[in-house]
Write a protein that holds these residues in place. Structure first.
Motif, mmCIF file in Angstrom:
data_model
loop_
_atom_site.group_PDB
_atom_site.id
_atom_site.type_symbol
_atom_site.label_atom_id
_atom_site.label_comp_id
_atom_site.label_asym_id
_atom_site.label_seq_id
_atom_site.Cartn_x
_atom_site.Cartn_y
_atom_site.Cartn_z
ATOM 1 N N LYS A 167 9.517 2.974 3.834
ATOM 2 C CA LYS A 167 9.447 1.460 3.020
ATOM 3 C C LYS A 167 8.949 0.032 3.785
ATOM 4 N N GLU A 168 9.227 0.139 5.022
ATOM 5 C CA GLU A 168 9.158 0.098 6.255
ATOM 6 C C GLU A 168 7.026 -0.536 6.001
ATOM 7 N N GLU B 225 5.965 -2.097 3.044
ATOM 8 C CA GLU B 225 6.397 -3.416 3.209
ATOM 9 C C GLU B 225 5.293 -4.334 4.071
ATOM 10 N N ASP B 226 5.083 -3.209 5.126
ATOM 11 C CA ASP B 226 3.500 -4.297 6.203
ATOM 12 C C ASP B 226 2.983 -4.186 5.274
ATOM 13 N N THR C 193 2.110 -7.077 3.037
ATOM 14 C CA THR C 193 1.976 -7.774 3.718
ATOM 15 C C THR C 193 0.675 -8.687 3.996
#
Ligand code: SAH
Ligand code: SF4
Ligand code: F3S
Length: 512
Positions: free
Chosen positions: A63-64, A67-68, A71
Motif C-alpha cells: 500500500k505505502e 501510494e507513493d 503521488t
C-alpha cells in the motif's frame, strides 16, 4: 532545437507529454530517442494503470509504496548496477536519465521492475562479479516474472560472452553494447513488445550522439566525456576491442556541456577519456588537450578541473605548462606506469622506457612541486622475471606515488598478451603483488601526509560514513579529508585545517 513532428524543443525544456507517438519515429538522432522515451513511457503507464485497476499493483508494491508511486506519477522502479571505470559510471548516468524520463523511479536495490547491468571486462574478476549478480537476479525474476533484465557495456562487446548469455541465461531480456547505449529507449520499446531476448550489438561506430538526457549523481560535480574509445592497443588490454577506435567530441560540444553544468551549480568537472593526452587528433580541426583545458578554465563557476586518464607517452610539455599556470586544474595526475621494466613495457606496447617514465615524473614534480602523482601497475605480465619486478619496485621507490592501483595480470581473450608464452604462475604473481602492495602503501603513508598542519581548500562532498556530524571532502590533490561540519556545506569549497594525517587521509577542522 530538436524536432519531433510539430514539437520543437531544447534538451532542458523537453516535455514528454508533447510528443505525438501516433507519428512514425523520426529517423535522425537524438529526436528519435526522445520519441521512444515517450513511447516507452506510454506503454509503461498503460500497464501500470491496468495493474492498479486489477489490484496486481497493490499486492506487488504494497500500500505505502503504491501510494507513493501514484503521488510521484511513476510507473515502476529500476536499478542500474555499474561495474568498471568512470566511463561506465558516466554512461550509467545517461542510462539513468533515460529510464527516469520513461517514468521509472530509481532504487538502489535489484528488487526492481527493471534491472540494467552496465558491465566491465577489463579483468576476469569483473566478469565473475556479473555472473554472481545474474544468479541472484534470476531468483528475483522467478518471483516477479514481469521483471525486465538488461545487460550492456564492455563485456557485451565480446562475442563469447553474448553466446554464453543466450545459451545459459535465457531469462535476460535485453543485451546491447558500448556503441549504442544512446539507443536504450528504442531498444526498451522493442523489448516491451516481445517475449524473446532483444540483442543489438554494434561492431564499432564513428558516430557520437549529442544532446541526450543526462542525470548527475552529485549536484556539484560531474564527469564530462571528451573522447571515446582507444587506439593504443596495449597488449594486455581489452578496452580498444570493446570501446572501439578513438573519437574526440567537438570542443564546442564539450564546452557547451561544461557551461551548462556550471549554470546548474556544478563547480568541479572531471574530463574523461582513456587517453586524454591524445584528445583532438581525430577532429576536423585538430586541437590539443592542453588547448581544451585552457578553454575549460575560462568558464565561470567552474572551480576545479580534473581529468582521467593520461598516457605517459602522450603527455606534452604544453600540458605541464598549462597545469602549472592554472588556478583551476587540480594538483593531481594519474599516470599509469604499468611496469617499471623497459623490457616488459615493450612487450606491453606502452611505447616508453623505464628511464623515460622516471624523467617524465621528475619533470612534472619539478614544474608543479605540490602535485600528487598516482598510478596503475600490473604484476605478473607474461614473461615478467624477478629482475623485471625489481625494476617496478625501483620506480615505485623513486617516484614515491601518493597512491597506486595494483592489479594482478588477467588474461583477456583476443589480446596479444593472452597468446604469449611464459604466463606467470599464480602463486609467483601473487607473492610479487603482495610485496608491491606493501611497498606502495608504506610510501603512500609517508607521502600523503605532507600537508598536515596547514590550511587547505576542501570540496565538501558528502556526509561522513562513520562519524555523525562530520563531512568527507577532497583536497585539490584528491586526498580525502574528514572533518566536523554541517551538511549545508556539501558542494562548497571550504578552508580546513589538517590536524592529523592518518596515512591515506586526513582529519581536520574548519578554519575559524
Ligand atoms: N586507459 C587507461 C587505463 C584503463 S584500464 C590507461 O591507459 O591508463 C585501467 C587499468 O586496468 C590499467 O591502467 C591497467 O593497469 C589495468 N588493466 C588493464 N588491462 C588489464 C589486464 N588484462 N590485467 C590486469 N590489469 C589490467
Ligand atoms: Fe587499455 Fe592501453 Fe588504451 Fe589504456 S591506453 S585503455 S591500458 S589499451
Ligand atoms: Fe571496464 Fe570498459 Fe571501463 S572494460 S574499465 S568499463 S572501459
Amino acid at each position: 532545437m530538436i524536432k519531433i513532428g510539430d514539437y520543437e524543443f531544447e534538451v532542458k525544456d523537453f516535455d514528454v507529454d508533447q510528443v505525438d507517438i501516433s507519428l512514425d519515429p523520426p529517423a535522425e538522432e537524438p529526436a528519435r530517442q526522445y520519441y521512444f522515451i515517450a513511447k516507452v513511457r506510454a506503454i509503461l503507464r498503460e500497464r501500470f494503470e491496468a495493474d492498479v485497476r486489477s489490484g496486481a499493483a497493490l499486492s506487488h508494491y504494497g500500500k505505502e509504496k503504491l501510494e507513493d508511486m501514484l503521488t510521484k506519477k511513476v510507473f515502476g522502479t529500476f536499478a542500474v548496477v555499474t561495474f568498471g571505470c568512470q566511463m561506465n559510471e558516466k554512461d550509467s548516468e545517461k542510462l539513468t536519465a533515460v529510464l527516469e524520463q520513461c517514468g521509472l523511479e530509481k532504487t538502489d536495490s535489484e528488487q526492481a521492475d527493471l534491472v540494467l547491468y552496465n558491465t566491465c571486462t577489463v579483468r576476469e574478476n569483473a566478469n565473475q562479479r556479473l555472473y554472481g549478480h545474474l544468479g541472484y537476479v534470476h531468483s528475483l525474476k522467478k518471483k516477479n516474472p514481469n521483471m525486465i533484465i538488461g545487460l550492456c557495456g564492455c563485456m557485451m562487446q565480446e562475442k563469447h560472452v553474448v553466446e554464453k548469455i543466450q545459451k545459459s541465461y535465457r531469462f535476460v531480456d535485453l543485451i546491447f553494447g558500448t556503441h549504442n547505449i544512446f539507443k536504450l529507449a528504442e531498444l526498451l520499446s522493442e523489448t516491451l513488445c516481445k517475449d524473446t531476448m532483444e540483442v543489438d550489438i554494434w561492431e564499432g561506430t564513428d558516430k557520437i550522439v549529442e544532446d541526450l538526457p543526462a542525470e548527475r549523481k552529485y549536484p556539484f560535480k560531474s564527469g564530462v566525456n571528451i573522447m571515446f574509445g582507444c587506439n593504443n592497443f596495449c597488449s594486455y588490454c581489452i578496452v580498444p576491442y570493446v570501446r572501439g577506435r578513438e573519437r574526440s567530441r567537438e570542443p564546442e560540444e564539450i564546452l557547451k556541456e561544461i557551461k551548462n553544468l556550471a549554470s546548474q551549480g556544478v563547480i568541479e568537472v572531471m574530463l574523461l577519456g582513456q587517453n586524454v593526452n591524445s584528445y583532438g587528433k581525430t577532429l576536423k580541426e585538430p586541437m590539443t588537450f592542453a588547448e581544451l583545458l585552457k578553454e575549460a578554465e575560462k568558464i565561470d563557476g567552474i572551480e576545479r578541473i580534473r581529468f582521467m586518464t593520461s598516457h605517459p607517452k602522450d603527455l606534452s610539455d604544453e600540458l605541464i605548462q598549462v597545469m602549472k599556470d592554472s588556478k583551476k586544474i587540480c594538483r593531481h595526475l594519474h599516470l599509469p606506469m604499468q611496469s617499471g621494466s623497459t623490457r616488459i613495457l615493450k612487450a606491453m606496447n606502452r611505447r616508453y622506457t623505464k628511464e623515460q617514465y622516471l624523467a617524465l615524473a621528475a619533470k612534472i614534480k619539478e614544474a608543479i612541486p605540490d602535485i600528487s602523482l598516482t598510478t596503475d601497475i600490473i604484476v605478473g605480465f607474461p614473461g615478467e622475471t624477478e629482475e623485471d619486478f625489481e625494476d617496478t619496485l625501483d620506480v615505485v621507490r623513486k617516484v614515491r606515488f601518493d597512491s597506486a592501483f595494483t592489479f594482478l595480470y588477467s588474461k583477456r581473450t583476443g589480446t596479444p598478451a593472452a597468446a604469449m608464452e611464459d604466463q606467470i604462475p599464480e602463486d609467483v604473481a601473487k607473492a610479487r603483488f603482495d610485496r608491491l602492495l606493501a611497498e606502495v602503501q608504506k610510501i603512500a603513508g609517508e607521502v600523503c601526509g605532507r600537508d598536515v598542519h596547514t590550511v587547505q581548500k576542501v570540496l565538501a562532498e558528502e556526509k561522513d560514513a562513520r562519524e555523525e556530524g562530520w563531512l568527507t571532502g577532497r583536497l585539490s590533490n584528491n586526498t580525502t579529508v574528514h572533518f566536523p561540519g554541517d551538511i549545508s556545506l556539501i558542494g562548497k569549497i571550504v578552508d580546513v585545517y589538517l590536524e592529523e594525517s592518518r596515512g591515506f587521509y586526513y582529519t581536520g577542522r574548519l578554519k575559524d
